[in-house]
Scaffold this active site. Structure first.
Site, short mmCIF file in Angstrom:
data_model
loop_
_atom_site.label_atom_id
_atom_site.label_comp_id
_atom_site.label_asym_id
_atom_site.label_seq_id
_atom_site.Cartn_x
_atom_site.Cartn_y
_atom_site.Cartn_z
N ILE A 112 -21.53 67.88 -15.80
CA ILE A 112 -22.37 68.61 -16.77
C ILE A 112 -23.68 67.88 -16.99
O ILE A 112 -23.68 66.70 -17.35
CB ILE A 112 -21.66 68.74 -18.13
CG1 ILE A 112 -20.25 69.29 -17.97
CG2 ILE A 112 -22.49 69.60 -19.09
CD1 ILE A 112 -19.42 69.20 -19.24
N LYS A 133 -17.99 57.12 -23.97
CA LYS A 133 -18.98 58.18 -23.74
C LYS A 133 -19.79 58.49 -24.99
O LYS A 133 -21.00 58.69 -24.90
CB LYS A 133 -18.27 59.44 -23.22
CG LYS A 133 -17.73 59.24 -21.80
CD LYS A 133 -16.80 60.39 -21.41
CE LYS A 133 -16.25 60.21 -20.01
NZ LYS A 133 -15.16 61.16 -19.71
N ASP A 136 -11.82 56.19 -23.43
CA ASP A 136 -12.77 56.84 -22.51
C ASP A 136 -13.79 57.68 -23.30
O ASP A 136 -15.00 57.57 -23.09
CB ASP A 136 -11.99 57.71 -21.52
CG ASP A 136 -12.90 58.46 -20.57
OD1 ASP A 136 -13.39 57.83 -19.61
OD2 ASP A 136 -13.15 59.65 -20.79
N GLY A 142 -2.23 65.30 -11.45
CA GLY A 142 -3.30 64.38 -11.08
C GLY A 142 -4.42 64.31 -12.10
O GLY A 142 -5.46 63.71 -11.86
N GLY A 151 -13.48 65.03 -11.99
CA GLY A 151 -13.20 65.58 -10.66
C GLY A 151 -14.20 65.04 -9.67
O GLY A 151 -15.32 64.69 -10.02
N GLY A 198 -18.94 64.27 -16.69
CA GLY A 198 -18.76 64.55 -15.26
C GLY A 198 -19.97 65.23 -14.67
O GLY A 198 -21.08 64.68 -14.70
N VAL A 239 -14.76 59.30 -6.71
CA VAL A 239 -16.18 59.64 -6.88
C VAL A 239 -16.98 59.31 -5.63
O VAL A 239 -17.76 60.14 -5.14
CB VAL A 239 -16.76 58.92 -8.12
CG1 VAL A 239 -18.27 59.20 -8.23
CG2 VAL A 239 -16.04 59.35 -9.39
N GLU A 242 -3.75 59.44 -15.29
CA GLU A 242 -3.32 58.34 -14.45
C GLU A 242 -1.93 57.86 -14.86
O GLU A 242 -1.44 58.20 -15.94
CB GLU A 242 -4.33 57.21 -14.56
CG GLU A 242 -5.67 57.64 -13.99
CD GLU A 242 -6.74 56.57 -14.13
OE1 GLU A 242 -6.44 55.41 -13.87
OE2 GLU A 242 -7.87 56.93 -14.50
#
Lengths: 389, 389
Positions: free
Chosen positions: B131, B200, B196, B182, B298, B129, B12, B185
């Site tokens: 959005i 959120k 995760d 990728g 990403g 991300g 990031v 992880e």
């Protein structure tokens, strides 16, 4: 206490009053003070409604009240609405609107007045009804260079197209259904001929690139000449027919914008958006594609967007948002310079290099609109429509 | 000139530097002044990179520079990131982050410090991300009472599910593919076990209703036990299996939040969202359903959201956004009090009142999780999963 007024108590204006009635408590909590609907300006007699106390007939009452912070303009059109918006801004009031005609045709002038008077002129509701799209575009995506905007911007025509695709009815029949459901007006021209979508794609373009694109400067084509046969062929070949507004910025900095019915591949996120829903896809050079989806019209959805702007204006009472755009965007000669793929139907042999969708229906390209029209004329094609790729 | 720093130069952090390199000119234009990347704080040696001049190893350099306006925290985790964020805010710097773990677990404390010091702590990139979703939620939809939020919040698991549905591969095989590309992880637990997505949905819930929901307080179930058979049965019956985070506010004001794989009807706008894309649907009592779609992860998409926040913080340098939430939301006892529909599979007779999807696969409900589990145990069901209705 914060005071606001509603000018024009039609669908949107009464929706805003209804949202305040429904959500006044949570709105006051977010705002840190109660939000008071002080005036409703309308030529109609509101004495028999719950809003008799707020009703006024003279705009000067709003203009001259120093305690009035925000004015919601839901009059529509670009005559009275223009005059009252101008005067409200000049009187130091924030103005919030859902009026796409006014923003598309006089937004530059009105934003300049707002800047001079250090107030906000906000219009999230003018594009996509309740869908948050303008603020995300100019704020959340500010780190991007916007490359393209494409979307279903008109709920009425999307309802008609959905009925044609799913119900197998003709344009005329689908329009009649839309009118009986209240989705289309008695005079549906602004919707079905694409002008409403045209105004919206101009507003999106103005905000994305900071240069004015006027509705009369772009090519606008509606759906009134759409043949059910092409809708059928497209559906069977894995496409959906959608009326799209599209705006692009080319690498050399020049721009294009237009409205036309398109063949949209079924796996594009816009393709399954049906009925009165809208969806707007924005491509940024960092974020890639993002899409915003929801009800593009209706009293409460539109009022939701208006109320969001009212609250934003009030929390920025002494600090305006730096919105605005300058004169005339550098538009390309779209007829000649924008290569697209085209759907062609008719009684002719398969053109070389084309993709066959069905007997007598092909995708050709990339070709400029002019070249595509020449080809269509040459082979006496019965239908010609761009394809979204 | 506005100065900012990046702490943590991983995916990031380096993405943010790249976005500035790509779009510095348009960013400066929007901001009205150049944006200068003054420091990059990282333990790694950056002397061989184009950022040698900006590299620092001592956080105190950032903390003590009165000309530094904004700090981007892209360290990750909740240890060093927590300490540096605290200190940066206390030193009067705006802080922008994509760190969902930190926001979900310490957001309340950090927002309180930000409020005390009159600076911004912004975290649009922590959910979805690139959005735009948090700002539209708390700003554009501020006129609504939010009723429900449901979404595909994790790109890794959505990629794995897409491969299972479309490629017919098992969870283990799809995970291996995701790792080789990728997308996952080496230790994929936080993604595939739902943590995760859990973080959120907690952040979305915190913002929507102003009361803290902690990840450890909600039921979180991932996709690692998902059987390909159920994915197949669902697909054939017109459903897609998606890992959803869901948060609700009931009429009595109490709340619920959870993460679980769901059967989603194919005509729900979330259903066709595939690969690493995310989509978040928000239901407001005025706007109805709106959906936000795009790349949920990403380097550049996430950096796009970070940069949007940096620009927002800088244009609000002397005026913080009034963000924050208070302690502990009133959560219901979800096991017992939230009635849902459930997908059940196994070798048993069709339960009374159920809907049959295939031989041995049924939808029952509405039932609480506890009642559904009891039923599943009783009939020795091999699979149990909620259904989105």
């Amino acid at each position: 206490m914060a005071n606001f007024a509603i000018m024009g108590f039609g669908t949107v204006g009464s929706g805003v009053a209804e949202v305040l009635r429904m959500n006044g408590e949570s709105i006051a909590q977010k705002l840190g003070e109660p939000l008071n609907l002080k005036y409703i300006l309308d030529v109609r007699d509101l004495s028999a409604t719950p809003y008799a106390k707020q009703a006024v007939k003279d705009f000067a009452v709003l203009e001259n009240d120093p305690e009035l912070d925000v004015v919601v303009e839901s009059i529509g059109g670009a005559k009275v609405a223009l005059e009252f918006t101008r005067r409200a801004l000049l009187a130091g009031k924030h103005v919030v609107t859902s009026n796409k005609e006014l923003v598309a045709t006089h937004g530059r002038e009105l934003l300049a007045i707002a800047k001079e008077k250090n107030v906000n002129y906000l219009f999230e509701a003018s594009v996509g009804g309740g869908i948050p799209v303008l603020r995300p575009l100019f704020q959340c995506l500010a780190g991007n260079q916007i490359q393209e905007i494409v979307g279903i911007l008109n709920g009425t025509t999307n309802y008609i197209l959905t009925r044609m695709v799913k119900g197998g009815v003709t344009f005329a029949e689908a329009l009649k259904e839309a009118q009986s459901k209240g989705y289309a007006e008695a005079n549906p021209a602004a919707d079905v001929e694409g002008l409403d979508a045209g105004r919206k794609i101009c507003i999106l373009s103005d905000l994305a690139w900071g240069r004015e694109v006027r509705p009369e400067a772009i090519s606008i084509q509606g759906i009134s000449h759409l043949d059910l046969r092409d809708v059928d062929i497209a559906s069977r070949a894995g496409y959906r027919v959608k009326l799209l507004g599209r705006a692009l910025r080319l690498e050399d900095g020049r721009q294009a914008a237009y409205v036309a019915p398109h063949l949209v591949p079924a796996d594009c996120p816009i393709a399954p958006v049906d009925d009165v829903f809208n969806a707007i896809m924005i491509r940024g050079n960092a974020v890639g594609d993002v899409m915003f989806y929801g009800r593009g019209a209706g009293d409460l959805p539109t009022a939701s967007a208006v109320m969001g702007d009212v609250l934003d204006a009030l929390t920025h009472r002494n600090r305006r948002r730096d919105l605005g755009w300058s004169e005339s965007a550098p538009l390309i000669d779209q007829e000649r310079e924008l290569p697209l793929y085209w759907y062609l139907r008719g009684d002719f042999a398969q053109p070389e290099g084309s993709e066959k969708l069905a007997e007598g229906a092909y995708i050709v390209g990339p070709l400029s609109a002019q070249a595509a029209k020449e080809l269509a004329e040459q082979v006496k094609a019965a239908a010609l429509m761009p394809v979204l790729r």
